[in-house]
Structures are given as C-alpha cells and as structure tokens.
Design an enzyme around this catalytic site. Sequence first.
Site, PDB file in Angstrom:
ATOM      1  N   CYS A   2     -97.140  88.649 -19.419  1.00 22.83           N
ATOM      2  CA  CYS A   2     -97.318  89.260 -20.730  1.00 22.83           C
ATOM      3  C   CYS A   2     -96.286  88.623 -21.649  1.00 22.83           C
ATOM      4  CB  CYS A   2     -97.041  90.761 -20.689  1.00 22.83           C
ATOM      5  SG  CYS A   2     -98.065  91.649 -19.510  1.00 22.83           S
ATOM      6  N   GLU A 488    -113.320  65.929 -12.164  1.00 25.65           N
ATOM      7  CA  GLU A 488    -113.480  66.614 -13.453  1.00 25.65           C
ATOM      8  C   GLU A 488    -112.496  66.158 -14.519  1.00 25.65           C
ATOM      9  OE1 GLU A 488    -112.873  70.871 -13.670  1.00 25.65           O
ATOM     10  OE2 GLU A 488    -111.324  70.792 -12.147  1.00 25.65           O
ATOM     11  N   LYS A 604    -113.399  76.484 -20.463  1.00 26.18           N
ATOM     12  CA  LYS A 604    -112.986  77.612 -19.635  1.00 26.18           C
ATOM     13  C   LYS A 604    -113.817  78.845 -19.999  1.00 26.18           C
ATOM     14  CE  LYS A 604    -109.298  78.398 -16.942  1.00 26.18           C
ATOM     15  NZ  LYS A 604    -108.867  77.411 -15.985  1.00 26.18           N
TER      16      LYS A 604
HETATM   17  C1  F6R Z   1    -112.455  73.624 -11.726  1.00 25.25           C
HETATM   18  C2  F6R Z   1    -112.843  74.771 -12.516  1.00 25.25           C
HETATM   19  C3  F6R Z   1    -114.217  75.314 -12.331  1.00 25.25           C
HETATM   20  C4  F6R Z   1    -114.104  76.829 -12.058  1.00 25.25           C
HETATM   21  C5  F6R Z   1    -115.499  77.450 -11.987  1.00 25.25           C
HETATM   22  C6  F6R Z   1    -115.425  78.914 -11.661  1.00 25.25           C
HETATM   23  O1  F6R Z   1    -111.178  73.191 -12.023  1.00 25.25           O
HETATM   24  O2  F6R Z   1    -112.081  75.276 -13.280  1.00 25.25           O
HETATM   25  O3  F6R Z   1    -114.888  74.692 -11.301  1.00 25.25           O
HETATM   26  O4  F6R Z   1    -113.425  77.002 -10.867  1.00 25.25           O
HETATM   27  O5  F6R Z   1    -116.169  77.278 -13.202  1.00 25.25           O
HETATM   28  O6  F6R Z   1    -114.730  79.621 -12.625  1.00 25.25           O
HETATM   29  P1  F6R Z   1    -114.200  81.086 -12.344  1.00 25.25           P
HETATM   30  O7  F6R Z   1    -113.222  80.995 -11.241  1.00 25.25           O
HETATM   31  O8  F6R Z   1    -113.608  81.524 -13.642  1.00 25.25           O
HETATM   32  O9  F6R Z   1    -115.384  81.901 -11.954  1.00 25.25           O
END
Ligand code: F6R
Length: 609
Positions: A2, A488, A604
């Site tokens: 945090c 990646e 992300k």
């Molecule tokens: C690899 C990466 C992606 C995530 C995948 C799952 O470096 O970041 O392969 O691992 O998209 O994402 P989460 O864990 O957020 O469900």
Amino acid sequence: MCGIFGCILKDGIAAPVIHSSLKRLEYRGYDSVGIATIENGKIFIKKDQGKIDEVHKILNLDDMPGSLGIGHTRWATHGAPLKINSHPHVDCKGEIVAVHNGIIENFSELKLELQNLGHVFISKTDTEVIPHLIEEIMKNNPKLAFANAVQEAIKRLEGSFALAVISSREPDKIVCARNESPLVLGISDNGIFCASDIPAFLAMTNKAVMINNGELIVLTQSGYQIKKISDGSIVDRSPETIEWTAEMAVKKGYPHFMIKEIHEQPETLRNTLRLQDHYLDLLSTFLDRATEVFLVACGTSYHACLAASYMFSKLAFLPTYPVYASEFIEQHGKSVNIDSTILAVSQSGETADTIAAVTCAQQRAATILSLTNVIGSTLTRISRVYIGTQAGPEIGVAATKTFTSQLSVLAQLALRLAKKRGKVSQDEIDTLELQLDKLPAIVDTIVSTQEEKVKEIAKKYANSKVFFFLGRGISTATAFEGRLKLMEIAYIPSIAFPAGESKHGPISLVENGFPVVFVCQKDDTHKTVIGNIMEMKARGARIISVVEEGDEDIKALSDDYVEVPKGIPGVLSPIPFAVPLQLLAYYVSLERKYNPDMPRNLAKSVTVK
Ligand code: F6R
C-alpha cells in the site's frame, strides 16, 4: 503493498498535498483511498473504496481543514476493498488515527485480546488493531506521551509495517515507524513529509531521510526525531539529496518495471510467508475433501499450476489436473459436477478465459477455490475461498514476482495438505518449511551474484533464431515459464518440452549452435537430465544450464551456466530456478533493443470495479 503518506506544513492546507502525493503512490495500490487531518484538536476523515480520482470526485479530498494529516492508498491484503476496510483506521473514541502498509501477522490474537477488553472493531483489517492497542496503552498509562505509547504498541506487533499515526490529544505531531515495509522522510522549507516512497514528495523536495527497520520517528513542524523502537535511543541522521527524476523514482532508479519487480522478489516472497494460517487451513481442507481437482489458469499462472501439480502429488499424494483455462470448457465443461473442485490461479483475477472456465464450473455446482494477487477482483467474488498472493501491484506486463509468489503460496498449501494427510514424515515437512523460509534470501543471492553472468549470456545468444527450454519433473514448469518470458518480451520463437519428450520429435530441429536451456534441479531426475543434455550435445546444441552450485557434472557439459545456491529441494526449485530465466529474457530483450515493459500485442488485465 500500500502507499502511506503524512505531512506537516508550515503554511497551507495539508489535504490537497496529501491527495496529490497519494496519486503519485497509486502504483502501490488502488483499491481504496483515505485521508485524515487535524485542526484545532479535531480529527477529520474522508475515505472510500475505489481509485483516488473516483473517490475525489464524490468526496472532494482537497476540502479538509488543517495543516497536518496522513493518507493511504490501499492494496487489499486483509479484508475486501470496501469502505469499512479503507484506511485510516481509528480507536474506539476516534482520537487515534493510523495508516499502515504491511502485514501484522499476530493481528488475530491482538484483536481477540482487545475485544475481550471491550474494544469494538469495525473492519476486517489487520491495521485496526494498531489504534486500539495504542488506545489501550494510553488508557492504562494516562501520563504516557503519545509517541511513547506508539512505541510500546509497536513492540507488540509481529510482521511488517510502515505506519503513520496521529492523535487529537497531541495534535501537533505525526508518529511513524518502520519494520520491513518502506518508509522515507522528505524535508522541505515549507514542511516535513513521511511516505512509503520518494516519488510521493519529489515534486516538493529532493531532500530525503531514509528510515531503517526498527526505527520510530516523531515529526513536528520544527523537524524530526528518529529513535530506535527497541530501547528508545536517539538516531542521528541527516537528509540526503536525491538526484532521481520523478519517473526514475517510481521505478526506484531501475530502467524498467520488469527488472525492478525481479529484484523485489525477496521481499514479495517474504510477504507470502506471512499468510494467515486459517486461510491455508481452510483451502487445504477443501482440497483434502475433493474428489477431483482441476488447476485452472492462463499463461504464467498456468505454469504455476503445472508446478503445483507436482507439489500436490509429491507432498500430499493428491492428484490434480492442470488445465489451460481457455481449454477448460471444451475439455471438462460437461464432466465437471458437484464433486469437482477448481483451484483457479490468476494474478489479476480478471483474465477472461479463467473467469469463463470458473463460471462454467460454478454453474455445474463445482467448488471454486482461488489464488489471486488482487483481492476484490472478479475471481475473489466468485470463489468459495481465496488466498491473496501478496506480491503487490505488478506493473511490468511480463509476470515475474507474481509467479514466484504464486509458487510460494502453492508450496505452502501442498505442505499444509501433506500435514493433514499424514503422508510425509514430520521431519521432511520441517525441512521443507525451513527451506521455504530460506528462499527469499536464496533469491536475493541469485539476483545479486548471477545478474552479470546472465547479461553476458544474453549478449552471446541474443541473435539466435530460436531457443529450446527443457526440464524434467517439476522443472518442466520452470522451462515452460522461461520460454514464455523470452518469447513475449524478446520475440524469439522458443520451444519448451519435458526433456524426456524432446526426443519424440522436437530434437529433429537441433543443429549446430542451437541454444538449449536446461533447468537442472538436483533431485531424482538429475541422472536422466544428464542423458538428455548428452543427446542434445551430440547434435551440436549449445547448452545453457541453470544448475546448483557444485553440480560439476552438468557444468562440465554446459557451454554456459548460471548457478543457484546448493541444497534446494526439488519441489521448491521452480521459485529460485525461474529467476535466472526471468533475467535472461529481460537482458535478451534489451540486447535486441526492445522495451521489456511493453511487449507488443499484450496488456495487463486490470481490475474492473
Ligand atoms: C506472462 C503473462 C501472461 C499472464 C496470463 C494470465 O508474463 O503475464 O501470460 O500470466 O495472461 O494472467 P493472470 O494471471 O492475470 O490470470
């Protein structure tokens, strides 16, 4: 993770300063925000769940009186991201107000003790024990100064904390303290600041005082006094000048978030070891009763599941089936039922394929358990029980610290289940728990001793057209993760297989100079891995291995190698062995002039609230 902030201004209103400083700390958490100020001995508090801008629109965070105040931006660890769990937290009378970053491990015991003394708790957070504990100490020692009461309270806290506390009884000061979670002071002509991180106050001053573990600081308009919490002795420390730009400061001087997050792993792993026992107990009880267990995830999280399937089998004798979330509905959608248990793993808790798979299983009455880094995410809302992986926000798109955190939590779960099932001797469990505790330090050693070596290897192989990643046993998962990272962010086509499978086809690709990365943990698979290396060498492959120190057999067969400390049990090996592969991907990406923080075509998943 945090963000906390506090300020005492000589001239002006504190709230807008706290608000804008919290904005600069929002990368540390964005589940909720709160500010407390004091004017004329009266405390004012505004707080709510949501991102700072959203909350500000409704509450106007700038409109609070007083030149002294504290604030907080939250990454939920204990208690959902709701208003009642938002910081600041107060004592029974609303006279003592605290913000906190970290995890108070013994909060359940303290809470019970304080409840028995009549204290009333509002939230589900660990933090709320702090103002109540201070209140109790002050009630029993009415003459004790506020700072001394805080000091006494802190002595009872176990775990990690950076905290800032104010009281209407001594409204001219902020008392803050640190153990493990970061804390730094900023000193300007117009005031004094305490914060989780330098970017919070860099726009106002570049004069900073670093605070060490075990220190308590009293801030007043006239300055600061640092004391040791243990004996109250005074520490003399002058401000230093910070030369970073604001952008460099957010990355702590690292050029990219990815490398910062790789370096953060000792700390994030330490945090994962602070999981509350009852969550582990609850989840392992569900797993113990399960008839069939699917481990469901995507990408890096899937690799954590793959490793976990070895852990559950070897330690708890529990068969589990790792499944790509994107395949789950087609593969198992019709057969899952009330007897099925799904353990879904997701950093974000929002990945569409994972949510779709879990929703399908839920509709067929399966039990949903999960591991996620984002408390309050969709996944936590549809899970019967979940555990937070405690890695803090991951800003680099390529998952690094969240992978090792997931592995650490899964290893703890497997150990808890092993205990429950009595399949493994207490001796072995004790040894593994001890080794798990050592992993943060081991990862620290790997990063500090092997990074330069990995850089050299990256330079040597950066122009390769293709890479092979091989491992046996649990290292298959590590090899898969190494491949994903390199592909990646460095855009080199890469292949990963269990080493034993490589001779059933993939080996036909191998020709002179072909780089093959071997993950060589020292367990029952060691001899067969040597055989696989020989096969590859015979076809002209160049061997890059991740080996244990002292593994001379493998070193002798390798063209290049990176070492990890000796004696890591096979079932825990993916945590330390993944780290050199993260570094390799990062430095190959740099050699090829890419930005590792911004892999093309990827973004992300973020929490949608
Ligand atoms: C690899 C990466 C992606 C995530 C995948 C799952 O470096 O970041 O392969 O691992 O998209 O994402 P989460 O864990 O957020 O469900």
